[in-house]
Write a protein that holds these residues in place. Structure first.
Motif, PDB file in Angstrom:
ATOM      1  N   LEU A 565       0.808  -1.285   0.179  1.00 20.51           N
ATOM      2  CA  LEU A 565       0.007  -0.008  -0.186  1.00 20.51           C
ATOM      3  C   LEU A 565       0.903   1.300  -0.241  1.00 20.51           C
ATOM      4  O   LEU A 565       0.677   2.163  -0.855  1.00 20.51           O
ATOM      5  N   TYR A 648      -5.794  -1.488   0.200  1.00 21.33           N
ATOM      6  CA  TYR A 648      -5.328  -1.972  -0.954  1.00 21.33           C
ATOM      7  C   TYR A 648      -6.280  -2.238  -2.065  1.00 21.33           C
ATOM      8  O   TYR A 648      -6.100  -1.859  -3.205  1.00 21.33           O
ATOM      9  N   THR A 651      -7.157   1.240  -3.485  1.00 23.44           N
ATOM     10  CA  THR A 651      -6.192   1.641  -4.412  1.00 23.44           C
ATOM     11  C   THR A 651      -5.987   0.970  -5.675  1.00 23.44           C
ATOM     12  O   THR A 651      -6.109   1.724  -6.561  1.00 23.44           O
ATOM     13  N   ARG A 654      -9.041   1.958  -7.680  1.00 25.01           N
ATOM     14  CA  ARG A 654      -8.863   3.323  -8.447  1.00 25.01           C
ATOM     15  C   ARG A 654      -7.941   3.586  -9.477  1.00 25.01           C
ATOM     16  O   ARG A 654      -7.973   4.263 -10.396  1.00 25.01           O
TER      17      ARG A 654
END
Length: 658
Positions: A565, A648, A651, A654
């Motif tokens: 991350l 995580y 992200t 995204r």
């Protein structure tokens, strides 16, 4: 082919974008050079094309953008800068690891090593390779998955003449077999000599897109390179004679004792030196840039006469001496663009030195410029696959590719973990520290048996084994960003769920092995030092063992997720340490607070919910797991892992949306 359309980088604060509306094409079967001085935006263009940097525009590789290609490594081979592999990994181990990631047979590593000439260095460490060997290995990595397109950023930068010829010969061979080659360079001569098409950038904008022949004719300028210990005097004489004869000759004083004479020939310069008795160590026809000051902003480099298509080295003695003609340089492998050969003669006591013809395999044009006329750059046709110029062999094509397998990330992770000794050294250090801690705790006394066998002092938030498991988990993802193997550049490692699952699985197995070895080593050391009294197994070993395994696996998972991350090994280890220091006190404060309801009778209601009894007493293990989670440390680890996993996944999603 490659189609780059409207590539524009995002502006940096108040500065204009590094690349502004760049569009060009690189066709299959041809070598395309992206030319520009340092800071012109060449590397930024490549990063935008490969979607490594945010910006506008799109690039199509054979009609598809990169993010729409299922296996990008099979379509595009990339070499950006130096090879970012771990310095302690072997050459062969690194390639076999990439084979596992790309889904190609492991024997492919030996095939590309043989082609690039690194078979004898396959057991060498990456950190010991020279610049030339590093570039050979980088080209081997780019060719590993048998891609159609090669994208290389300054592949010949810092290489010797011999290494550059070999490299450009490999690229020419790839193009001759129908592949597409795109490379960047800051050397105009290299672009004209090695490429079929030259795309010129200046301050982030496209200024020219030409065939190499047109580029050489319109943007390069021939010159005569002179090396003499009397450079100042000779420059004055050449300028004076040109003014007397009304010729347009420009003399530029280079570094040291070197002169560059524009608008003249070797014959005229040699005759002038002979008439005035000036010692000349070197006299050569070269192709330079557009003249003095054309390469503003680029690094000045010492011209090398053995890199140009036509050179002649002539040594003159003083008046009354004899001239010696040096042997011509060896033929190049890369099928260069040619330059018209000039005749040069220098007479000394009835002896003359004739300038040799151009390189082998390059035809000599019928017309030669006379004295005082400007030498012209003559384009020659590019060699085909059947031309007389010998091209190096390429790795054999991959005819049968294995079907996509979920075990591919697991194979890659296993090769990554065992390829270097970091994991083994860390595990050995953890076992030694844990055993010494257990011995010291037993000597002091007042330590419960469970903590004694785990080497866990009451003053420490975590035992050494749990910290070691967390560190190994953090290294598993932290090394992907420090020494990326799955991405062309640092900081661009893809967050794939398959890769995460493989890393979590390997971290789980590593934590289990470390947990068992720690208990065994600590118990054996306590038995050897203090006797069997301290080596007895506790009565509640099942629940203690479950808690111990849960702690080890939880710390390993926290390290993996935090490092993935935050893109750092240090951040992963910090997250592991933060769980008992920050999260556990918060959980304890919540659990110790006033409560109106209790969880009494949870096991009975659990059995009623399941309606039937699990085989082999499965409900007992589920109940034990619930008890572990109900503990402060277990609850804190569960909460931390849930938060890290959700972050995580968020992200990752995204990034895919972007």
């Amino acid at each position: 082919m490659i189609q780059a359309i409207g590539l524009t980088s995002d502006p940096r604060k108040e500065l204009p974008p590094a690349v502004d509306d760049v569009s060009f094409e690189a066709h299959a079967g041809r070598v395309t050079a992206l030319l520009g001085a340092s800071g012109a935006g060449k590397s930024t263009v490549l990063r935008l094309m490969l979607e490594l940097q945010r910006g506008r525009g799109i690039t199509y590789f054979r009609g598809r953008p990169l993010h729409r290609i299922a296996h990008p490594s099979r379509e595009v081979g990339v070499l950006l800068g130096d090879l970012p592999g771990h310095p302690a990994r072997t050459v062969r181990g690194y390639l076999r690891m990439l084979c596992a990631a790309a889904g190609v047979p492991a024997r492919r590593a030996d095939e590309v090593l043989e082609v690039v000439g690194l078979v004898s260095l396959r057991e060498e460490r990456l950190g010991t390779l020279s610049r030339g060997m590093d570039r050979r290995l980088g080209l081997a990595c780019a060719l590993l998955a048998d891609p159609h397109t090669l994208v290389l950023d300054g592949p010949a930068k810092g290489l010797s003449v011999r290494e550059s010829r070999w490299l450009h010969g490999m690229l020419r061979a790839h193009a001759a077999q129908g592949g597409t080659v795109l490379l960047t360079t800051a050397d105009p001569k290299e672009a004209a000599r090695t490429a079929d098409r030259v795309v010129t950038l200046q301050r982030g904008r496209l200024v020219a897109d030409q065939d190499a022949a047109d580029y050489a004719r319109t943007r390069l300028r021939p010159r005569v390179a002179v090396r003499t210990p009397h450079a100042s005097r000779f420059a004055s004489l050449l300028t004076k004679e040109a003014r007397t004869t009304h010729r347009s000759v420009e003399v530029v004083r280079e570094s040291g004792n070197r002169l560059s004479v524009y608008g003249s020939t070797c014959a005229d310069v040699g005759e002038t030196a002979f008439r005035h008795g000036i010692l000349v160590h070197q006299l050569a026809d070269e192709i330079g840039d557009m003249g003095p000051g054309a390469g503003v902003g680029s690094q000045p480099t010492e011209p090398r006469t053995d890199e140009v298509p036509h050179t002649s080295d002539v040594e003159f003695a003083a008046a009354g001496g004899r001239g010696r003609r040096a042997a011509p340089p060896p033929a190049s492998d890369s099928g260069p663009a040619t330059v018209a050969a000039h005749e040069a003669s220098a007479t000394a006591s009835s002896a003359s030195a004739e300038v040799p013809q151009a390189r082998a395999g390059v035809p000599r044009p019928a017309d030669t410029p006379t004295a005082g006329s400007s030498a012209q750059v003559t384009p020659s046709s590019r060699p085909s696959a059947s031309a007389a110029v010998a091209l190096p062999d390429l790795p054999p094509p991959i005819s049968v590719r294995p079907a996509p397998s979920p075990l591919r990330p697991l194979r890659y992770e296993l090769r990554r973990a065992v390829g270097v000794g970091t994991s083994f050294v860390t595990g050995a250090a953890v076992l030694v520290v844990s055993a010494l801690t257990a011995v010291l705790l037993a000597r002091v006394g007042h330590t419960p048996q469970a903590r004694l066998m785990a080497g866990w002092p009451q003053q420490f938030p975590l035992p050494p084994a749990a910290l070691g498991a967390g560190l190994l988990g953090a290294i598993a993802f932290g090394d992907e960003f420090r020494h990326p193997a799955l991405a062309a550049d640092r900081g661009t490692v893809p967050r794939r769920l398959g890769l995460l699952a493989a890393k979590l699985l390997v971290a789980t197995v590593t934590a289990l092995v470390l947990a068992v070895l720690t208990l065994g080593c600590d118990t054996e050391v306590l038995y050897l030092v203090y006797g069997p009294e301290l080596a007895e197994v506790p009565a509640d070993w099942l629940s203690l063992g479950a808690s111990w395994i849960g702690l080890m696996v939880g710390c390993a998972w926290a390290g993996v997720l935090a490092a993935g991350l935050f893109r750092s090994t240090t951040a992963g280890l910090a997250a592991v340490v933060a769980v008992p220091i920050v999260v556990v006190p918060l959980v304890q404060k919540v659990l110790e607070g006033p409560s109106v309801r209790t969880a009494a009778g949870f096991p009975l209601r659990l059995r009623e919910l399941l309606l039937s009894q699990w085989p082999f007493g499965g409900e007992r293990y589920l109940e034990a797991a619930a008890r572990v989670v109900a503990q402060p440390v277990g609850g804190a680890l569960t909460l931390s892992l849930t938060a890290l996993l959700c972050a995580y996944l968020l992200t990752t999603l995204r990034g895919r949306v972007r």
